[in-house]
Design an enzyme around this catalytic site. Sequence first.
Site, PDB file in Angstrom:
ATOM      1  N   TYR A   1       2.592  10.889   7.018  1.00 22.11           N
ATOM      2  CA  TYR A   1       2.611  10.176   8.295  1.00 22.11           C
ATOM      3  C   TYR A   1       3.622   9.040   8.288  1.00 22.11           C
ATOM      4  O   TYR A   1       3.892   8.428   7.252  1.00 22.11           O
ATOM      5  CB  TYR A   1       1.228   9.606   8.629  1.00 22.11           C
TER       6      TYR A   1
ATOM      7  N   GLY B   1      -5.375  -0.958   2.469  1.00 19.34           N
ATOM      8  CA  GLY B   1      -6.128  -1.461   1.332  1.00 19.34           C
ATOM      9  C   GLY B   1      -6.026  -0.640   0.070  1.00 19.34           C
ATOM     10  O   GLY B   1      -6.246  -1.157  -1.034  1.00 19.34           O
TER      11      GLY B   1
ATOM     12  N   ASP C   1      -4.836   3.206   4.271  1.00 19.03           N
ATOM     13  CA  ASP C   1      -3.402   3.084   4.020  1.00 19.03           C
ATOM     14  C   ASP C   1      -2.961   1.664   3.714  1.00 19.03           C
ATOM     15  O   ASP C   1      -1.943   1.456   3.053  1.00 19.03           O
ATOM     16  CB  ASP C   1      -2.622   3.630   5.215  1.00 19.03           C
TER      17      ASP C   1
END
Length: 644
Positions: free
Chosen positions: A387, A305, A303
Amino acid sequence: MRQTPAATPHALDPLSAEEIAIAAEVVRGEGGLDASAWFETITLDDMTPQARAFPAADGDTGTARGARFAYVCCYEPSSNRTLTGQVDLAARRLVRFEHVPGAQARITFDEFVLGGEIAKADAGVRAALAKRGIAEAEIDRVVIEPWAAGNFGIAGEEGMRLAYGHCWLANDANDNAYARPIAGLHPVIDLRARKVLRVDDFGAEPLPPDPGPLVPATARVDLKPLDIVQPEGPSFTVDGYHVAWQGFELRVGFDPRDGLILRNIGYREKGRLRPIMRRAALAEMVVPYGDPRGGNFRRNAFDTGEYGIGQLTESLKLGCDCLGHMHYFDVHVHDWNGAPVAIENAVCMHEEDYGILWKFTDAAAGVRLVARSRRLVISSISTIGNYVYGLYWYFYQDGTIGVEIKATGIPFPSGIVAGDAAASDYATVVGPGVESHVHQHNFCFRFDMCVDGAANSVEEVNCEPLAIGPGNPHGNAARIVARRLGRESEARRTIDLASARYWKVINTKVRNAHGAPVGYKLVPGANTLPFNAPEGPIGRRAGFMYNHLWVTPFAPEEKYPAGWFPNQHAGGDGLPRWTEADRAIDGREIVAWYTLNYHHVPRPEDFPIQPVVYAGFHWMAAGFFDANPAMDVPQARAEPCCPK
């Protein structure tokens, strides 16, 4: 309350909108790119010697001026090249700009949106949707997320810029994009050519029923108001992005990849600012899922990189995301054209009561002492698809620094394969026709240490029980065993519950009143080990997650534990590669890396939206002070809190 930008920016302030625009203009004018090129990153280059200089002992007023450079990264689709460079903002000059062979830039938000639109417009994808009973009139409610494709050695994917699609149908209320998973359908999207390369269709499965709206029509009515007030204002002071609170001083920073960054963390004691850390930030996070069937094996996301949590940071709202007397910091990121994008209220800061700080009672002597604890909270929240991650930094009056991740949102929902009476061995049933797979959230934090000076060392501390014998007749002896870690190979370490292991960063050149080196200890919290095979595709790319602690000598190019460009990388980069050199770390400028592996087996209670789950750790003063630094916190006053 919001920070007021300084007329003359500090060397460590986040880039302003004007500076972002200058950097983009310089690169467009001098970088030799064609019209297809776009910007992955424009941010402050904080690895320069000027940016790493800790404030002088007389303090950091927040107005110091230093040379400011921008780090830039671009992608040129026509040549499939990723290029990086540096812009001197004052001189409006491109210092360097070069192609990085084999690298794929992050997927920016604009490209992520475009990838989903490409997939939805494809005739093959629409035919696959029709097979599943999704009519043309419902296409607008189809959600296709183009996740980074990873690197699985699949023939025909070499050298391409790809995304692997995952599909859902939003509910009729249109407030839950992930309500109805479309099982078995995965468009493979060529982001460079802007077309669907192929459609991986593992068989049409019935759609789960519409679960209805997320929020019920009726809400609880038994909650009474809860007000948090500070009639005299907060105890912190703010000057631009510089913060002072209860001895602590630091600078708030921000990056479109890293998100929230804290710099120049120190503690002012007897008028002197004692440094602790130059830079502290979440450096990488990967979320691998545990289902090997169909296209599910490709469900993993770096999330930081591969996407960048900074560019996905939300604007926070008082009374909703934050409660009490808030101070907000605004920042700027940019779109893929290099145009500045403002994020108002990107970072919020406040104080909160945290129970008892210390207490002592001697009833016989009539001594009853108690001080209440408060902590400073600096936080940001990023939504990354399904998320939501809150990153919280806590500062306590006893010198402790805490880090906590708060995770919420919707755990990845998948359709149950027809004929299965329940979820597979890899998942939990969370709704009618919906399962959610076991997965992990693997976070790696980077700490550029500077405990009372630049030259630091690391000790591993274990408690060792002694066998019953002449020196331990009652079996109660527990010996403290401290071992200095001299080289990188010795500092690849994991947690050991049996020995209550922790690690301590010390400065052997500075001693406390008791003759011991000053230090800060890293105290692990909840953690585990990865379930991915180290030799597998994900394990090779996220090798950092197999050790909870890594220590490296500072090197400006070593910023991210999975390397600068994990997107579609074959693996082996970052911490595993750097530490093969086995460099000396004792008495050096060092970087401590801590890996927090949070293991998540979803529950029905995690749906339709997961209550916040917590994972964190602490840095605690360990000989940094001569005694409890919070003894001068005023005694708590006994006051009635409730009306009679």
